[in-house]
Design an enzyme around this catalytic site. Structure first.
Site, PDB file in Angstrom:
ATOM      1  N   TYR A 120       0.832  -1.205   0.000  1.00  0.00           N
ATOM      2  CA  TYR A 120       0.000   0.000   0.000  1.00  0.00           C
ATOM      3  C   TYR A 120       0.871   1.262   0.000  1.00  0.00           C
ATOM      4  O   TYR A 120       0.424   2.329   0.409  1.00  0.00           O
ATOM      5  CB  TYR A 120      -0.936   0.015   1.219  1.00  0.00           C
ATOM      6  CG  TYR A 120      -2.027  -1.039   1.189  1.00  0.00           C
ATOM      7  CD1 TYR A 120      -2.299  -1.770   0.029  1.00  0.00           C
ATOM      8  CD2 TYR A 120      -2.796  -1.296   2.305  1.00  0.00           C
ATOM      9  CE1 TYR A 120      -3.299  -2.730   0.002  1.00  0.00           C
ATOM     10  CE2 TYR A 120      -3.804  -2.265   2.285  1.00  0.00           C
ATOM     11  CZ  TYR A 120      -4.044  -2.973   1.128  1.00  0.00           C
ATOM     12  OH  TYR A 120      -5.040  -3.920   1.112  1.00  0.00           O
ATOM     13  N   LYS A 167       5.499 -13.779   4.741  1.00  0.00           N
ATOM     14  CA  LYS A 167       5.704 -14.687   3.623  1.00  0.00           C
ATOM     15  C   LYS A 167       7.162 -14.546   3.171  1.00  0.00           C
ATOM     16  O   LYS A 167       7.458 -14.309   1.987  1.00  0.00           O
ATOM     17  CB  LYS A 167       4.711 -14.322   2.501  1.00  0.00           C
ATOM     18  CG  LYS A 167       4.587 -15.336   1.393  1.00  0.00           C
ATOM     19  CD  LYS A 167       3.798 -16.576   1.766  1.00  0.00           C
ATOM     20  CE  LYS A 167       3.795 -17.544   0.581  1.00  0.00           C
ATOM     21  NZ  LYS A 167       3.266 -18.866   0.903  1.00  0.00           N
ATOM     22  N   ASP A 199      -0.228 -17.501   4.529  1.00  0.00           N
ATOM     23  CA  ASP A 199      -1.226 -18.356   3.890  1.00  0.00           C
ATOM     24  C   ASP A 199      -1.629 -19.500   4.823  1.00  0.00           C
ATOM     25  O   ASP A 199      -2.819 -19.813   4.986  1.00  0.00           O
ATOM     26  CB  ASP A 199      -0.728 -18.873   2.534  1.00  0.00           C
ATOM     27  CG  ASP A 199       0.684 -19.426   2.589  1.00  0.00           C
ATOM     28  OD1 ASP A 199       1.373 -19.223   3.613  1.00  0.00           O
ATOM     29  OD2 ASP A 199       1.108 -20.066   1.606  1.00  0.00           O
ATOM     30  N   ASP A 223      -4.544  -6.500   6.608  1.00  0.00           N
ATOM     31  CA  ASP A 223      -5.847  -6.088   6.099  1.00  0.00           C
ATOM     32  C   ASP A 223      -6.705  -7.321   5.808  1.00  0.00           C
ATOM     33  O   ASP A 223      -7.840  -7.449   6.284  1.00  0.00           O
ATOM     34  CB  ASP A 223      -5.618  -5.270   4.817  1.00  0.00           C
ATOM     35  CG  ASP A 223      -6.845  -4.497   4.378  1.00  0.00           C
ATOM     36  OD1 ASP A 223      -7.844  -4.495   5.128  1.00  0.00           O
ATOM     37  OD2 ASP A 223      -6.812  -3.911   3.290  1.00  0.00           O
ATOM     38  N   ASP A 227      -9.802  -9.183   8.247  1.00  0.00           N
ATOM     39  CA  ASP A 227     -11.164  -9.324   7.696  1.00  0.00           C
ATOM     40  C   ASP A 227     -11.623 -10.774   7.770  1.00  0.00           C
ATOM     41  O   ASP A 227     -12.795 -11.057   8.042  1.00  0.00           O
ATOM     42  CB  ASP A 227     -11.210  -8.876   6.228  1.00  0.00           C
ATOM     43  CG  ASP A 227     -11.717  -7.449   6.086  1.00  0.00           C
ATOM     44  OD1 ASP A 227     -11.400  -6.638   6.973  1.00  0.00           O
ATOM     45  OD2 ASP A 227     -12.424  -7.163   5.100  1.00  0.00           O
TER      46      ASP A 227
END
Ligand code: ATP
Ligand code: MG
Length: 326
Positions: A120, A167, A199, A223, A227
């Site tokens: 971002y 990751k 993951d 993010d 969620d």
């Protein structure tokens, strides 16, 4: 000492849940000076400017900002506002409450998400008709700021340590730097950490969220994964968040402006009231923060409930009961 609190209700149900949270704060009779400011679709339509300079300046100068929600103009409003408070960490608790249907009722997690960089960072380019690129930026300094915050957070809140989700096996330079820096800062501070690939985390947290407690992640991972956890606790209307900077902070519910129910007076005010409780804690009013948390928890358990939780109470009914229970 009087604290100046900037209140930005915004659009849609932001106009309903934000005043509810302010009512709760006012019931505590603390030395708060509330200053209301505009942002969002409605003000953009009037003036062409979704985030008036005056609102930005107010947030950049206040002790804390309480934000509701904005609609279409969200990216033009919330990103600059997070910048205005120089927020380097986004705190997102995802906790299931007794009395509320949840996929995983045992969920009790806190995400500490890096809030300034990663994918971002804003460095996107369209190189040709066929090719677009994005530069993922990770700095040691931002990773260090986040890690130092995480160490203080777990120490202050009675947690054993934290999990680093990353990751780094694929993004060796960027997430490698993130992981190494966060782990190093934790070690310097005597805080225990473990690691999980982001993951794999997605699977493990669905199967058994009790394996995790505080999770520290890069921006995009935080993010998405928070969620996902919101889905486990079963209610967008319940999730609060805090954007914390070195001197200022902005508190907001995770949900948006919910145009489908806006204006009906039935939005669940819990997420915004819990965000206000996080603000109280941030400003040092720990007892008051606990009292607000308890009043909301009891109300979620015993009712009344707004329609999203299967009840038929209004925003005002729920808010009144929370205030009575304070
Ligand atoms: P936006 O573009 O502002 O994000 P949206 O259409 O994505 O709006 P959200 O606010 O993200 O809507 O909400 C998604 C769904 O969850 C909607 O159906 C909405 O009614 C519901 N919802 C969100 N927040 C609440 C709340 N506080 N109380 C009740 N329902 C809510
Ligand atoms: Mg939305």
């Amino acid at each position: 000492m009087t604290h100046e609190i900037v209140v930005i209700p915004g659009d849609g149900i932001g106009q309903e849940v934000t005043p509810a949270a302010v009512d709760v704060l006012e019931a505590l009779d603390l030395e708060f000076e509330f200053v209301e400011a505009d942002a969002g679709d409605a003000v953009a339509e009037e003036t062409g400017e979704p985030l008036p300079q005056e609102t930005y300046d107010l947030a950049a100068g206040a002790d804390a900002t309480l934000f509701g929600a904005v609609g279409e103009t969200a990216a033009d409003v919330i990103l600059p506002l997070r910048e205005a408070v120089e927020s380097f960490v986004n705190i997102r608790p995802a906790k299931a409450y007794p009395g509320v249907d949840a996929l995983r009722p045992e969920t009790d997690l806190v995400f500490l998400r890096e809030n300034t960089e990663g994918v971002y960072s804003g460095h996107e380019d369209r190189l040709s008709q066929d090719v677009s690129t994005l530069t993922r930026v990770v700095t040691e300094s931002a990773s260090r700021d986040l890690a130092e915050f995480a160490c203080d957070y777990v120490a202050g809140d009675g947690h054993d340590g934290f999990t680093i989700a990353h990751k780094a096996n694929v993004m060796r330079e960027t997430d490698g730097l993130f992981r190494d820096t966060v782990a190093e800062v934790a070690e310097e501070n005597g805080v225990e950490t473990d690691e999980v690939l982001m993951d794999a985390f997605a699977t493990h947290v669905c199967l058994d969220p009790t394996q995790f407690d505080v999770v520290v992640c890069p921006n995009l991972a935080g993010d998405v994964l928070s969620d996902l956890a919101a889905g486990l606790v079963g209610g967008l209307g319940l999730l609060p968040s805090a954007n914390v900077g070195p001197e200022r902070a902005l508190f907001e519910p995770v949900h948006g402006s919910a145009p489908d129910i806006a204006g009906e007076g039935v939005a669940n005010p819990a997420a915004t009231i819990i965000s206000a409780a996080m603000m109280l804690e941030h400003l040092g009013y720990d007892d008051e923060a606990d009292a607000v948390h308890e009043a909301v928890e009891t109300t979620l358990e015993e009712g009344p409930h707004t329609p999203d939780l299967g009840g038929d109470a209004s925003t005002a009914d729920v808010t009144e009961v929370v205030i009575d229970r304070l």
